[in-house]
Write an enzyme that holds these catalytic residues in place. Structure first.
Site, PDB file in Angstrom:
ATOM      1  N   SER A 327       0.801  -1.236   0.000  1.00 49.66           N
ATOM      2  CA  SER A 327       0.000   0.000   0.000  1.00 49.66           C
ATOM      3  C   SER A 327       0.826   1.274   0.000  1.00 49.66           C
ATOM      4  O   SER A 327       0.348   2.310  -0.444  1.00 49.66           O
ATOM      5  CB  SER A 327      -0.959  -0.001   1.186  1.00 49.66           C
ATOM      6  OG  SER A 327      -0.254  -0.198   2.382  1.00 49.66           O
ATOM      7  N   HIS A 355      -5.245  -4.036  -2.486  1.00 50.05           N
ATOM      8  CA  HIS A 355      -5.059  -3.052  -3.568  1.00 50.05           C
ATOM      9  C   HIS A 355      -4.934  -3.717  -4.942  1.00 50.05           C
ATOM     10  O   HIS A 355      -4.658  -3.045  -5.933  1.00 50.05           O
ATOM     11  CB  HIS A 355      -3.816  -2.197  -3.298  1.00 50.05           C
ATOM     12  CG  HIS A 355      -3.954  -1.368  -2.069  1.00 50.05           C
ATOM     13  ND1 HIS A 355      -4.560  -0.138  -2.075  1.00 50.05           N
ATOM     14  CD2 HIS A 355      -3.601  -1.614  -0.778  1.00 50.05           C
ATOM     15  CE1 HIS A 355      -4.561   0.350  -0.845  1.00 50.05           C
ATOM     16  NE2 HIS A 355      -3.992  -0.522  -0.039  1.00 50.05           N
ATOM     17  N   LYS A 386     -12.186  -0.868  -1.082  1.00 53.15           N
ATOM     18  CA  LYS A 386     -11.410  -0.085  -2.059  1.00 53.15           C
ATOM     19  C   LYS A 386     -12.119  -0.162  -3.419  1.00 53.15           C
ATOM     20  O   LYS A 386     -13.167   0.441  -3.565  1.00 53.15           O
ATOM     21  CB  LYS A 386      -9.966  -0.576  -2.064  1.00 53.15           C
ATOM     22  CG  LYS A 386      -9.361  -0.447  -0.661  1.00 53.15           C
ATOM     23  CD  LYS A 386      -7.895  -0.575  -0.607  1.00 53.15           C
ATOM     24  CE  LYS A 386      -7.406  -0.636   0.835  1.00 53.15           C
ATOM     25  NZ  LYS A 386      -7.666   0.569   1.625  1.00 53.15           N
TER      26      LYS A 386
HETATM   27  N1  PLP Z   1      -4.732  -4.460   3.929  1.00 49.07           N
HETATM   28  C1  PLP Z   1      -4.167  -3.468   3.208  1.00 49.07           C
HETATM   29  C2  PLP Z   1      -2.975  -3.773   2.372  1.00 49.07           C
HETATM   30  C3  PLP Z   1      -4.693  -2.172   3.251  1.00 49.07           C
HETATM   31  O1  PLP Z   1      -4.122  -1.194   2.551  1.00 49.07           O
HETATM   32  C4  PLP Z   1      -5.833  -1.933   4.062  1.00 49.07           C
HETATM   33  C5  PLP Z   1      -6.436  -0.589   4.157  1.00 49.07           C
HETATM   34  O2  PLP Z   1      -5.865   0.427   3.935  1.00 49.07           O
HETATM   35  C6  PLP Z   1      -6.372  -2.977   4.797  1.00 49.07           C
HETATM   36  C7  PLP Z   1      -5.809  -4.230   4.702  1.00 49.07           C
HETATM   37  C8  PLP Z   1      -7.548  -2.760   5.692  1.00 49.07           C
HETATM   38  O3  PLP Z   1      -8.697  -2.657   4.951  1.00 49.07           O
HETATM   39  P1  PLP Z   1     -10.042  -1.947   5.491  1.00 49.07           P
HETATM   40  O4  PLP Z   1      -9.880  -0.474   5.219  1.00 49.07           O
HETATM   41  O5  PLP Z   1     -11.112  -2.546   4.683  1.00 49.07           O
HETATM   42  O6  PLP Z   1     -10.131  -2.241   6.940  1.00 49.07           O
END
Ligand code: PLP
Length: 550
Positions: A327, A355, A386
């Site tokens: 991310s 992502h 997302k």
């Molecule tokens: N995993 C990754 C790589 C993320 O970037 C994010 C959120 O930014 C999450 C998990 C968590 O997702 P959520 O926003 O649906 O809790």
């Protein structure tokens, strides 16, 4: 004018008895005797050798935040001269924040009766969020007071990047309330995970509205009790199909998915092996699991192999967990190599496709499809928040694994199931992705255009392979100042200061959407170029920046 030895002596003021700790060992080194602009004299039983470098820490009475100074021992005295009646050493501050040195001096003046200490003010430029975590005090809330001052100063300078309230839907352009200007403004949205723009797609909205009318607003029950509806099952089947797995289950968020799944499977005696740049939810899942956590260098297969080799005899089960798209970097994990080495050591592999879903692979199916690895990843985790435009998370895997996590994944079991309108909206979003493949094509056209233009302008961008484009700034304050100017010029993007990324890697991050128009992209580029020039950060020769080489 250089400070001579004589001048330094007359600038010395008494600072008797302040305890000096080593940040390296945590132990008490000694007590201060006097301070000069350059350093201090520390009385100690065991003077360290001249040339020894160390990080010192001082805690001023009645102040929450300790002062840190990187220092070097310049000389030591063993009680031989009149100057040093007691044994001790003179240390030079190699690195100390100006505001911290002033706090020390102010305190020494107050000891010498020159003035009374005033209420502490905080210059937010000198601190980061990491400085307010480990402040220990008998009053548990004491740490919240200096932190409040930090945030107030941060906001006053116009650098505060969090909690910008949107007054419109999350589209390519958003209406926000600008606290600094005190009015509503429309800005280009370069900071959203709504990659395909599906949160406002008419079919998605219609599906959510219909579901509200049929089922009401919330599920009001745990998924194992009264929280599961027929559309929950339909969504699980759709997600399992998308990820090429036997079954799937949902969680209240992506964060809760990693925490619940990892902690259900990895138990005491097992080991979780993760990439150094793993998302916080993966790290937290491992911390909660009771198993051992081991970390390998970012996307470095040799480092992973080494960790597996070291772990071979020590642990029971092994789970390797990696983000398929990282991310903060936007790069893709080398999944075929990871799986190959995992099999050699009988380790299972779980990927976080947050992502990747809706962005890479055939019809946005994610990393498994991107690498043609159907059936080779043991657990695929994803988020609905997302590209799928909703809220919630999921895992897809074999029917046995899903059945196990359904009953032991505490963040799903002990939470209410997803609200029906969200479930219906995500189902509709997946159908739109399937029926309108041009959305992903437009997304990639936009991503490639922006990467190319940013590179040509001379921005130092990471070699991303997703809709995330990080621009390396390399300095906390500079990144904040630039972001402030970019926002003033009408573009909203994300900033990653320390500790979200390592020091020297502070960055701005653009997230591209299929709904960005050519005009949005060009205006953003104009703004970035203008601000990049103002801060003199455009370097044409080194536009692409490889983390591995850095
Ligand atoms: N995993 C990754 C790589 C993320 O970037 C994010 C959120 O930014 C999450 C998990 C968590 O997702 P959520 O926003 O649906 O809790």
């Amino acid at each position: 004018m250089p400070i001579t030895l004589e001048r330094r002596k007359c600038l010395r003021t008494s600072l008797q008895g302040l305890e000096v700790f080593s940040r390296n060992t945590g132990g008490l080194i000694g007590r201060s005797r006097d301070i000069s602009p350059n350093g201090m004299f520390i009385e100690t039983e065991n003077p360290l050798k001249p040339g020894t470098k160390m990080l010192l820490e001082f805690k001023l009475p009645n102040e929450m935040i300790p002062i840190k100074a990187y220092s070097e021992v310049k000389w030591n005295k063993r009680g031989l001269t009149s100057e040093a009646k007691s044994t001790g050493m003179g240390v030079q501050f190699i690195n100390i924040y100006e505001s911290d040195r002033m706090r020390l001096e102010k305190y020494s003046k107050s000891l010498n009766g020159e003035s009374s200490p005033k209420e502490e003010t905080i210059n937010s430029d000198d601190f980061t969020l990491a400085d307010f975590i480990n402040i220990s005090d008998k009053d548990l809330f004491a740490k919240t007071k200096p932190f409040w001052k930090y945030i107030e100063d941060y906001k006053q300078k116009g650098y505060y990047i969090y909690r910008k309230f949107l007054l419109s839907a999350s589209r390519n352009r958003i209406l926000v309330f600008d606290e600094v200007a005190g009015k509503k403004r429309e800005v280009i949205n370069m900071g959203s995970g709504n990659y395909l723009g599906l949160t406002t797609h008419p079919k998605v909205i219609e599906a959510a509205c219909k579901a509200i009318k049929k089922y009401g607003t919330g599920s009001v029950g745990s998924p194992l009790h009264t929280g599961s509806y027929d559309i929950h099952k339909a969504l699980e089947n759709k997600l399992a199909e998308m990820k090429g797995c036997e079954d799937a289950m949902t969680f209240p968020s992506g964060y809760a998915t990693n925490v619940g799944c990892i902690s259900a499977l990895v138990r005491k005696g097992d080991v979780a092996i993760i990439d150094k740049l793993s998302h916080a939810s993966i790290i937290d899942g491992c911390a909660l699991s009771g198993g051992t956590l081991r970390v390998f260098r970012h996307s470095d297969i040799q480092s992973l192999r080494q960790v597996l080799e070291d772990s071979k005899e020590k642990y029971g089960g092994k789970l390797i967990i990696v983000d398929s798209v990282f991310s903060t970097e936007g790069d893709i994990a080398p999944l075929p190599d990871i799986v190959e080495v995992a099999r050699q050591y009988s380790a299972k592999v779980m990927i976080d496709d947050a992502h990747a879903t809706g962005v890479i692979g055939e019809k946005g199916k994610g990393a498994v499809s991107h690498f043609n690895m159907d059936g080779k990843i043991d657990i695929v985790m994803g988020t609905l928040s997302k590209a799928l435009g909703g809220i919630g998370g999921f895992i897809a895997s074999s029917k046995e694994v899903i059945n196990y996590v359904r009953h032991y994944g505490r963040s799903a079991f002990f939470s209410a199931a997803l609200p029906p309108p969200i479930v219906a909206a995500v189902l509709a979003a997946i159908e739109v992705i399937e029926s309108e493949p041009e959305r992903i094509q437009t997304l990639w056209k936009n991503v490639n255009y922006m990467k190319e233009c940013l590179k040509n302008l001379g921005f130092k961008i990471l070699d991303s392979q997703s809709a995330i484009i990080p621009i390396i700034i390399g300095d906390d304050l500079l990144a904040k100042k630039m972001n402030k100017r970019i926002f003033e010029e009408g573009v909203y993007l994300s900033v990653f200061p320390y500790p979200s990324v390592p020091r020297g890697q502070e960055r701005l991050r653009l997230t591209i959407m299929a709904t960005h128009t050519k005009e949005d992209l060009d205006t953003t580029l104009e703004v970035l170029e203008k601000v990049g020039r103002e801060f003199d950060i455009l370097r044409r020769e080194s536009a692409i920046f490889s983390r591995k080489a850095a």
